[in-house]
Design a protein around this motif. Structure first.
Motif, PDB file in Angstrom:
ATOM      1  N   GLY A  11     -19.171  71.716  37.732  1.00  0.00           N
ATOM      2  CA  GLY A  11     -19.427  71.787  38.766  1.00  0.00           C
ATOM      3  C   GLY A  11     -19.368  70.040  39.089  1.00  0.00           C
ATOM      4  N   GLU A  12     -20.230  69.016  39.789  1.00  0.00           N
ATOM      5  CA  GLU A  12     -20.183  68.229  39.868  1.00  0.00           C
ATOM      6  C   GLU A  12     -20.083  67.134  39.095  1.00  0.00           C
ATOM      7  N   LEU A  13     -18.802  65.892  38.974  1.00  0.00           N
ATOM      8  CA  LEU A  13     -18.505  65.024  37.852  1.00  0.00           C
ATOM      9  C   LEU A  13     -18.176  63.319  39.015  1.00  0.00           C
ATOM     10  N   LEU A  14     -18.632  62.894  38.375  1.00  0.00           N
ATOM     11  CA  LEU A  14     -19.585  61.545  39.323  1.00  0.00           C
ATOM     12  C   LEU A  14     -19.748  60.450  38.819  1.00  0.00           C
ATOM     13  N   TRP A  15     -19.885  59.408  39.560  1.00  0.00           N
ATOM     14  CA  TRP A  15     -20.322  57.979  38.839  1.00  0.00           C
ATOM     15  C   TRP A  15     -21.445  58.153  39.519  1.00  0.00           C
ATOM     16  N   ASP A  16     -22.350  57.715  38.635  1.00  0.00           N
ATOM     17  CA  ASP A  16     -24.025  57.040  39.126  1.00  0.00           C
ATOM     18  C   ASP A  16     -23.764  55.963  39.409  1.00  0.00           C
ATOM     19  N   VAL A  17     -24.178  55.621  40.502  1.00  0.00           N
ATOM     20  CA  VAL A  17     -23.962  53.910  40.889  1.00  0.00           C
ATOM     21  C   VAL A  17     -25.940  53.363  41.040  1.00  0.00           C
ATOM     22  N   LEU A  24     -21.425  57.446  34.253  1.00  0.00           N
ATOM     23  CA  LEU A  24     -20.368  58.814  34.244  1.00  0.00           C
ATOM     24  C   LEU A  24     -21.676  59.383  34.708  1.00  0.00           C
ATOM     25  N   GLY A  25     -21.669  60.568  35.774  1.00  0.00           N
ATOM     26  CA  GLY A  25     -22.771  61.208  36.010  1.00  0.00           C
ATOM     27  C   GLY A  25     -22.381  62.704  36.475  1.00  0.00           C
ATOM     28  N   GLY A  26     -23.657  63.520  36.671  1.00  0.00           N
ATOM     29  CA  GLY A  26     -22.877  64.703  37.674  1.00  0.00           C
ATOM     30  C   GLY A  26     -24.101  66.153  36.014  1.00  0.00           C
ATOM     31  N   ALA A  27     -24.650  66.784  36.682  1.00  0.00           N
ATOM     32  CA  ALA A  27     -25.210  67.558  35.839  1.00  0.00           C
ATOM     33  C   ALA A  27     -24.713  68.370  34.857  1.00  0.00           C
ATOM     34  N   PRO A  28     -23.249  69.446  34.910  1.00  0.00           N
ATOM     35  CA  PRO A  28     -22.737  70.412  33.973  1.00  0.00           C
ATOM     36  C   PRO A  28     -22.203  68.971  33.209  1.00  0.00           C
ATOM     37  N   ALA A  29     -21.309  67.911  33.816  1.00  0.00           N
ATOM     38  CA  ALA A  29     -20.285  66.675  32.854  1.00  0.00           C
ATOM     39  C   ALA A  29     -21.452  67.345  31.683  1.00  0.00           C
ATOM     40  N   ASN A  30     -22.969  65.753  32.708  1.00  0.00           N
ATOM     41  CA  ASN A  30     -23.564  65.981  31.330  1.00  0.00           C
ATOM     42  C   ASN A  30     -24.034  66.912  30.584  1.00  0.00           C
ATOM     43  N   PHE A  31     -24.057  67.993  30.810  1.00  0.00           N
ATOM     44  CA  PHE A  31     -24.411  68.962  29.539  1.00  0.00           C
ATOM     45  C   PHE A  31     -23.130  69.251  28.823  1.00  0.00           C
ATOM     46  N   THR A  92     -34.218  58.375  42.540  1.00  0.00           N
ATOM     47  CA  THR A  92     -33.556  58.632  43.699  1.00  0.00           C
ATOM     48  C   THR A  92     -32.324  59.592  43.873  1.00  0.00           C
ATOM     49  N   TYR A  93     -32.453  59.748  44.108  1.00  0.00           N
ATOM     50  CA  TYR A  93     -30.956  60.502  44.538  1.00  0.00           C
ATOM     51  C   TYR A  93     -30.011  60.214  45.910  1.00  0.00           C
ATOM     52  N   GLN A  94     -29.045  59.163  46.407  1.00  0.00           N
ATOM     53  CA  GLN A  94     -27.753  59.317  47.625  1.00  0.00           C
ATOM     54  C   GLN A  94     -26.839  60.145  47.275  1.00  0.00           C
ATOM     55  N   SER A 124     -26.591  74.269  41.380  1.00  0.00           N
ATOM     56  CA  SER A 124     -27.128  74.475  42.981  1.00  0.00           C
ATOM     57  C   SER A 124     -25.932  73.557  43.706  1.00  0.00           C
ATOM     58  N   LEU A 125     -26.026  72.328  43.144  1.00  0.00           N
ATOM     59  CA  LEU A 125     -25.496  70.899  43.887  1.00  0.00           C
ATOM     60  C   LEU A 125     -23.858  71.269  44.702  1.00  0.00           C
ATOM     61  N   SER A 126     -23.327  71.396  43.569  1.00  0.00           N
ATOM     62  CA  SER A 126     -21.707  71.804  43.593  1.00  0.00           C
ATOM     63  C   SER A 126     -21.190  72.731  44.142  1.00  0.00           C
ATOM     64  N   LEU A 155     -32.267  71.338  41.905  1.00  0.00           N
ATOM     65  CA  LEU A 155     -32.124  70.946  43.225  1.00  0.00           C
ATOM     66  C   LEU A 155     -32.381  69.992  43.600  1.00  0.00           C
ATOM     67  N   ARG A 156     -31.569  69.354  44.466  1.00  0.00           N
ATOM     68  CA  ARG A 156     -31.208  68.222  45.260  1.00  0.00           C
ATOM     69  C   ARG A 156     -30.745  67.504  46.294  1.00  0.00           C
ATOM     70  N   GLN A 157     -31.428  66.941  46.956  1.00  0.00           N
ATOM     71  CA  GLN A 157     -31.654  66.011  48.532  1.00  0.00           C
ATOM     72  C   GLN A 157     -31.259  67.416  48.838  1.00  0.00           C
ATOM     73  N   VAL A 242     -32.800  59.870  34.156  1.00  0.00           N
ATOM     74  CA  VAL A 242     -31.192  60.502  34.892  1.00  0.00           C
ATOM     75  C   VAL A 242     -30.755  60.958  33.314  1.00  0.00           C
ATOM     76  N   GLY A 243     -29.681  62.581  33.661  1.00  0.00           N
ATOM     77  CA  GLY A 243     -29.452  63.425  33.170  1.00  0.00           C
ATOM     78  C   GLY A 243     -30.759  63.511  31.751  1.00  0.00           C
ATOM     79  N   ALA A 244     -32.383  62.979  31.754  1.00  0.00           N
ATOM     80  CA  ALA A 244     -32.839  64.464  30.737  1.00  0.00           C
ATOM     81  C   ALA A 244     -32.207  65.540  30.822  1.00  0.00           C
ATOM     82  N   GLY A 245     -33.121  65.852  31.912  1.00  0.00           N
ATOM     83  CA  GLY A 245     -32.753  67.672  31.858  1.00  0.00           C
ATOM     84  C   GLY A 245     -31.462  68.201  31.316  1.00  0.00           C
ATOM     85  N   ASP A 246     -30.300  68.057  31.903  1.00  0.00           N
ATOM     86  CA  ASP A 246     -29.129  68.494  31.073  1.00  0.00           C
ATOM     87  C   ASP A 246     -29.033  67.761  29.730  1.00  0.00           C
ATOM     88  N   SER A 247     -29.944  66.655  29.040  1.00  0.00           N
ATOM     89  CA  SER A 247     -29.562  66.957  27.907  1.00  0.00           C
ATOM     90  C   SER A 247     -30.427  67.638  27.175  1.00  0.00           C
TER      91      SER A 247
HETATM   92  O1  LIG Z   1     -25.917  65.850  39.556  1.00  0.00           O
HETATM   93  C1  LIG Z   1     -26.433  65.425  39.794  1.00  0.00           C
HETATM   94  C2  LIG Z   1     -26.899  64.252  39.656  1.00  0.00           C
HETATM   95  O2  LIG Z   1     -27.927  64.558  38.909  1.00  0.00           O
HETATM   96  C3  LIG Z   1     -27.862  63.999  37.467  1.00  0.00           C
HETATM   97  O3  LIG Z   1     -26.805  65.112  36.759  1.00  0.00           O
HETATM   98  C4  LIG Z   1     -29.015  63.255  37.005  1.00  0.00           C
HETATM   99  O4  LIG Z   1     -29.188  65.257  36.430  1.00  0.00           O
HETATM  100  C5  LIG Z   1     -27.234  62.738  37.681  1.00  0.00           C
HETATM  101  O5  LIG Z   1     -26.125  62.236  36.629  1.00  0.00           O
HETATM  102  C6  LIG Z   1     -26.347  62.897  39.169  1.00  0.00           C
HETATM  103  O6  LIG Z   1     -25.614  61.829  39.925  1.00  0.00           O
END
Ligand SMILES: OC[C@H]1O[C@](O)(CO)[C@@H](O)[C@@H]1O
Length: 303
Positions: A11-17, A24-31, A92-94, A124-126, A155-157, A242-247
């Motif tokens: 799924g998503e792999l991105l920069w959390d700005v 580095l961010g994106g839930a599946p990548a964090n996982f 909060t995420y944009q 779900s996001l990706s 669930l995001r946005q 951020v990312g606690a749920g992914d871990s």
């Molecule tokens: O994946 C969407 C967003 O959620 C996170 O993974 C945190 O759970 C962030 O790193 C990312 O921006």
């Protein structure tokens, strides 16, 4: 057990700005990053742009010792970014649209990876775009029958719908969701009664092996086939959740694959997530006591 467990986060792999830095961010990548730290052969499956931000993501993953062979490159779309604002440690995420991870290409290489996996995590996001959704569904369908297919709802946005969540639940055999997400699913699928009643109904509706329900600092409830474990949470400072749920999901996955009892899996997942909350960013280096958790007396504890 195989010498090394093999897992993927697709799924998503991105920069959390953040206002002053990016991580580095994106839930599946964090996982995947956390599973890698916890000893698995763990692959993020995603797509970045042919731009400096994409090169930076590969570099950062490389520094963490994560294999990037399934991080594809798109010449047409930019690397994903998310603007994150923290309020008392809560984000909060944009989330920007039509980026490289909306276009994860399916290929024979991915089919071959799917066929050898012990577990996957997807969200779900990706699935907001048809292309990545198609790739994720095909990937899940090629996994071994008894592998763990973990749907971390995330669930995001407004990037989710009843249909997509329902399809994902059909493809998954394990569900991870938070106390903020359960009411949405309860509305979608007509769940009634108290929390545990609702989780039992959800499990029955989608024939899930296990549900992990997280309550932030209040711990989590894990509902297995014949057993429920309620962990009250750990003391810890929330610097950045951020990312606690992914871990949590990564630790849950590793504990389950190792065949630990549910109570141990649940405690471990909470300890890992509490540590991640106490640090900046989604993928801090985990301390030794968490990396070695469960190694001592493991044979005695596993029934
Ligand atoms: O994946 C969407 C967003 O959620 C996170 O993974 C945190 O759970 C962030 O790193 C990312 O921006």
């Amino acid at each position: 057990m195989k010498e090394k467990l093999t897992v993927a986060g697709i799924g998503e792999l991105l920069w959390d700005v953040f206002p002053n830095h990016k991580r580095l961010g994106g839930a599946p990548a964090n996982f995947a990053c956390h599973c890698n730290q916890l000893g698995a052969e763990a692959y993020p499956v995603s797509c970045v742009g042919a731009d400096p931000l994409g090169a930076g993501i590969r570099e950062r993953l490389g520094e963490m010792g994560v294999d990037v062979r399934y991080v594809f490159e798109s010449g047409a779309y930019p690397t994903g970014t998310v603007d994150v604002v923290l309020n008392a440690g809560k984000p909060t995420y944009q989330i920007h649209e039509d980026v490289a991870w909306d276009h994860i290409p399916y290929s024979d290489a991915l089919k071959q990876l799917a066929e050898k996996l012990d577990a996957v995590c997807f969200g779900s996001l990706s699935q907001r775009s048809g292309e990545s959704r198609g790739t994720i569904h095909a990937f899940l369908q090629h996994m071994p029958k008894d592998a763990l297919r973990i749907f971390d709802v995330n669930l995001r946005q407004a990037f989710f719908s009843k249909q997509q969540v329902g399809e994902s639940l059909e493809l998954a055999n394990i569900l991870k969701l938070s106390d903020e997400e359960l009411p949405v699913l309860a509305g979608y699928f007509g769940l009634e009664g108290d929390t545990q009643d609702q989780l039992v109904q959800l499990r029955g509706l989608f024939d899930l092996k296990l549900i992990a329900y997280t309550r932030g600092p209040e711990g989590s409830l894990v509902l297995g086939a014949n057993e429920v474990d309620d962990f009250p949470g750990c003391e810890g400072m929330a610097v950045d959740s951020v990312g606690a749920g992914d871990s949590f999901t990564a630790a849950l996955c590793m504990g389950l694959l190792k065949g630990w009892p549910l109570s141990k899996v649940n405690a471990f997942a909470n300890k890992v997530a509490t540590f991640v909350c106490s640090q900046k960013g989604a993928t801090p280096v985990l301390p030794g006591h968490l990396l070695e958790y469960g190694e001592v007396n493991e044979t005695e504890e596993v029934s």
